[in-house]
Motif scaffolding. Structure first.
Motif, PDB file in Angstrom:
ATOM      1  N   ARG A  46      -2.073   2.139   7.634  1.00 58.98           N
ATOM      2  CA  ARG A  46      -3.349   2.116   8.565  1.00 58.98           C
ATOM      3  C   ARG A  46      -4.258   3.356   8.214  1.00 58.98           C
ATOM      4  NH1 ARG A  46      -1.862   0.306  14.479  1.00 58.98           N
ATOM      5  NH2 ARG A  46      -2.230  -1.761  14.214  1.00 58.98           N
ATOM      6  N   VAL A  81       0.836   5.646   9.571  1.00 54.49           N
ATOM      7  CA  VAL A  81      -0.748   5.953  10.011  1.00 54.49           C
ATOM      8  C   VAL A  81      -0.777   7.726  10.055  1.00 54.49           C
ATOM      9  CG1 VAL A  81      -0.278   5.816  12.522  1.00 54.49           C
ATOM     10  CG2 VAL A  81      -2.615   5.589  11.514  1.00 54.49           C
ATOM     11  N   GLY A  82      -1.995   7.899   9.712  1.00 57.19           N
ATOM     12  CA  GLY A  82      -2.262   9.470   9.985  1.00 57.19           C
ATOM     13  C   GLY A  82      -2.401  10.247   8.918  1.00 57.19           C
ATOM     14  N   LEU A  83      -3.846  10.555   8.773  1.00 58.39           N
ATOM     15  CA  LEU A  83      -4.061  11.123   7.425  1.00 58.39           C
ATOM     16  C   LEU A  83      -3.834  10.815   6.094  1.00 58.39           C
ATOM     17  CD1 LEU A  83      -4.419  14.980   8.697  1.00 58.39           C
ATOM     18  CD2 LEU A  83      -6.134  13.526   8.269  1.00 58.39           C
ATOM     19  N   GLY A  90      -7.585   5.345   9.698  1.00 64.72           N
ATOM     20  CA  GLY A  90      -8.694   5.320  10.913  1.00 64.72           C
ATOM     21  C   GLY A  90      -9.850   6.081  10.238  1.00 64.72           C
ATOM     22  N   ARG A  91      -9.763   7.433  10.386  1.00 65.96           N
ATOM     23  CA  ARG A  91     -11.266   8.201  10.133  1.00 65.96           C
ATOM     24  C   ARG A  91     -11.642   7.957   8.701  1.00 65.96           C
ATOM     25  NH1 ARG A  91      -8.178  13.259  12.588  1.00 65.96           N
ATOM     26  NH2 ARG A  91      -6.663  12.139  11.776  1.00 65.96           N
ATOM     27  N   GLU A  95     -10.039  -1.907  18.897  1.00 65.98           N
ATOM     28  CA  GLU A  95      -9.964  -0.697  19.647  1.00 65.98           C
ATOM     29  C   GLU A  95      -9.227  -1.236  20.741  1.00 65.98           C
ATOM     30  OE1 GLU A  95     -14.207  -1.121  19.900  1.00 65.98           O
ATOM     31  OE2 GLU A  95     -13.811   0.074  21.911  1.00 65.98           O
ATOM     32  N   ALA A  96      -8.421  -0.201  21.405  1.00 64.05           N
ATOM     33  CA  ALA A  96      -7.799  -0.232  22.665  1.00 64.05           C
ATOM     34  C   ALA A  96      -8.666  -0.992  23.606  1.00 64.05           C
ATOM     35  CB  ALA A  96      -7.489   1.332  23.298  1.00 64.05           C
ATOM     36  N   SER A 147       2.867   5.803  15.355  1.00 62.49           N
ATOM     37  CA  SER A 147       1.949   7.096  15.543  1.00 62.49           C
ATOM     38  C   SER A 147       2.787   8.100  16.369  1.00 62.49           C
ATOM     39  CB  SER A 147       0.832   6.411  16.373  1.00 62.49           C
ATOM     40  OG  SER A 147      -0.365   7.594  16.536  1.00 62.49           O
ATOM     41  N   GLN A 207      -5.882  -4.473  20.278  1.00 62.27           N
ATOM     42  CA  GLN A 207      -5.067  -3.549  20.615  1.00 62.27           C
ATOM     43  C   GLN A 207      -5.105  -3.802  22.257  1.00 62.27           C
ATOM     44  OE1 GLN A 207      -5.263   0.564  20.690  1.00 62.27           O
ATOM     45  NE2 GLN A 207      -2.994   0.872  19.893  1.00 62.27           N
ATOM     46  N   HIS A 265       0.423   7.347  22.595  1.00 60.88           N
ATOM     47  CA  HIS A 265      -0.603   8.065  23.087  1.00 60.88           C
ATOM     48  C   HIS A 265      -0.983   8.564  24.414  1.00 60.88           C
ATOM     49  CE1 HIS A 265      -2.545   6.888  18.664  1.00 60.88           C
ATOM     50  NE2 HIS A 265      -1.584   7.379  18.571  1.00 60.88           N
ATOM     51  N   ALA A 280      -6.658   0.975  11.541  1.00 65.31           N
ATOM     52  CA  ALA A 280      -6.098   1.493  12.891  1.00 65.31           C
ATOM     53  C   ALA A 280      -7.021   1.081  13.873  1.00 65.31           C
ATOM     54  CB  ALA A 280      -5.709   3.056  12.863  1.00 65.31           C
ATOM     55  N   PRO A 281      -6.695   0.763  14.972  1.00 64.63           N
ATOM     56  CA  PRO A 281      -7.641   0.700  16.438  1.00 64.63           C
ATOM     57  C   PRO A 281      -8.149   2.052  16.664  1.00 64.63           C
ATOM     58  CG  PRO A 281      -5.071   0.609  16.908  1.00 64.63           C
ATOM     59  CD  PRO A 281      -5.024   0.731  15.411  1.00 64.63           C
ATOM     60  N   MET A 282      -9.463   1.608  16.799  1.00 63.00           N
ATOM     61  CA  MET A 282     -10.214   2.822  17.047  1.00 63.00           C
ATOM     62  C   MET A 282     -11.207   2.719  18.214  1.00 63.00           C
ATOM     63  SD  MET A 282     -10.917   5.051  13.582  1.00 63.00           S
ATOM     64  CE  MET A 282     -11.103   3.785  12.596  1.00 63.00           C
ATOM     65  N   ARG A 319       2.450  -0.505  19.276  1.00 58.37           N
ATOM     66  CA  ARG A 319       2.235   0.827  18.636  1.00 58.37           C
ATOM     67  C   ARG A 319       2.989   1.796  19.474  1.00 58.37           C
ATOM     68  NH1 ARG A 319      -3.399   3.899  16.711  1.00 58.37           N
ATOM     69  NH2 ARG A 319      -2.414   4.088  14.933  1.00 58.37           N
ATOM     70  N   LEU A 372     -13.756   5.100   9.069  1.00 60.34           N
ATOM     71  CA  LEU A 372     -15.122   5.365   9.714  1.00 60.34           C
ATOM     72  C   LEU A 372     -16.168   6.160   8.703  1.00 60.34           C
ATOM     73  CD1 LEU A 372     -13.904   7.245  13.216  1.00 60.34           C
ATOM     74  CD2 LEU A 372     -14.506   4.666  12.612  1.00 60.34           C
TER      75      LEU A 372
END
Ligand code: FNR
Length: 355
Positions: A321, A300-302, A323-324, A58-59, A267, A101, A184, A22-24, A233, A327
């Motif tokens: 996707r 996406v999301g957890l 994200g964390r 990333e954005a 998202s 993104q 977002h 995911a874009p971060m 997105r 990371l």
């Protein structure tokens, strides 16, 4: 049954698996010039070597005043293109597809990053300290930030042009995929949501009116770059009464594909404070809803375990996707393949002995 380690196609592009990054935002451009730095080279390099099928960076702002913070990356000039080129080439050498993104932060622009050259400050950057007057769909402040000025019709037309020019530069830099950020609480989401769009020009009104700028952007990027996959997105719900709903998002997703998009990432949130039921896979149903329109979608999301990701894809969602989790461990895709006992050909030869 399709699994996360299997390849897929987006337009002419083959992705080696369905585990996407995911874009971060890294907020790591200390020179405030939008040019990616050593941090970006190392960070994205590690992710590309980690086995992902599609790394979306990333954005990245399409104009300087579209930056969330002054530490954001950009694609409004040639120096930025040149710096991205090296990052893209390394990703390709690892067999990863790489996208960018593109974003305009609208009312959420001109904020402090909270670290680096910005120091530990938070919130809106005052104009006298190098911030700027933000623009949005209306004068409604977003998330307690400084009040925006409603963008004129001509200013929104110029935003569309800036997205197209940035997409052209992304293609020049070698990016395989262009992602349009309409989630977002940033400008395109500010336009899409009835909570923040009170316009009476062609960019406001019913859902079709509020989607006008997003769809214009997709249509124009498609005309300019016929073979480049476009991902949109969306925040597929605002999570509040009177806001965007999952059905609205599915409708917009269908229109985006008609306009030339290839996939939609589902998202949520980011425009207003809401009671979000955060938990494992809490947004996956939004991607599933979009696939029911016949649209290719990612969730996406957890999504943090291989098993969970497999289940999402087996429910008909095209990709996940992360994200964390990425990371914490940039090689999460390789680790998941190993945990699933899958034989894959995307282990870097330098690391074969570890797998
Ligand atoms: C994000 N997220 C995000 N989303 C986006 O569309 N553009 C961006 O630039 C960023 N920036 C960003 C930075 C950081 C540090 C984090 C943790 C997140 C949201 C991200 O793409 C993703 O949707 C969420 O993190 C949820 O997925 P995970 O982390 O639960 O897998």
């Amino acid at each position: 049954m399709t699994g996360i380690v299997e390849p897929m196609r987006l337009r002419e592009l083959t992705l080696r698996n369905r585990i996407w990054i995911a874009p971060m935002c890294q907020y790591s451009v200390d020179a405030y010039d939008g040019i990616p730095t050593d941090w970006h080279r190392v960070h994205y390099g590690a992710l590309a070597a980690g086995g992902t099928g599609l790394l979306v960076v990333e954005a990245t702002a399409v104009v300087p005043e579209g930056r969330i913070t002054r530490q954001d990356t950009g694609l409004w000039n040639e120096a930025q293109v040149e710096a991205w080129r090296g990052i893209v080439a390394f990703a390709h050498a690892q067999g990863a597809a790489i996208g960018v993104q593109l974003n305009h932060a609208g009312a959420k622009a001109s904020t402090f990053a909270g670290f680096g050259r910005d120091g530990d400050e938070r919130g809106s950057v005052p104009v006298e300290q190098g911030g700027w007057q933000t623009v949005s769909a209306s004068d409604a402040p977003v998330m307690g930030l400084a009040a925006p000025r409603p963008a004129t019709t001509a200013e929104l037309e110029a935003v569309a042009e800036a997205f197209v020019a940035a997409a052209r530069r992304a293609d020049d830099a070698g990016f395989d995929v262009v992602e349009v950020h309409a989630a977002h609480g940033y400008l395109l989401h500010q336009l899409l949501s009835p909570l923040s769009n009170r316009r009476d020009d062609r960019y406001g009104g019913d859902l079709a009116g509020r989607a006008t700028l997003l769809l214009d952007i997709v249509r124009r990027i498609r005309a300019e770059l016929p073979t480049v996959p476009i991902i949109v997105r969306l925040s597929a719900t605002d999570w509040v009464e009177g806001g965007l709903t999952p059905d609205d998002a599915a409708t917009v997703a269908g229109w985006a594909v008609e306009a030339g998009a290839d996939a939609v990432d589902a998202s949520s949130g980011g425009l207003v404070l809401a009671d979000i039921p955060v938990g494992p896979g809490y947004q996956a149903h939004l991607a599933e809803r979009i696939t029911r329109e016949g649209v290719v979608a990612s969730a996406v999301g957890l999504i943090e375990t291989a098993q969970q990701a497999e289940e999402v894809v087996q429910r008909g969602v095209d990709a996940v996707r992360i994200g964390r989790a990425a990371l914490r461990d940039p090689s999460t895709p390789l680790r998941w393949a190993r945990e699933l006992g899958a034989t894959v050909d995307w282990i870097p030869p330098q690391r074969l002995r570890a797998y």
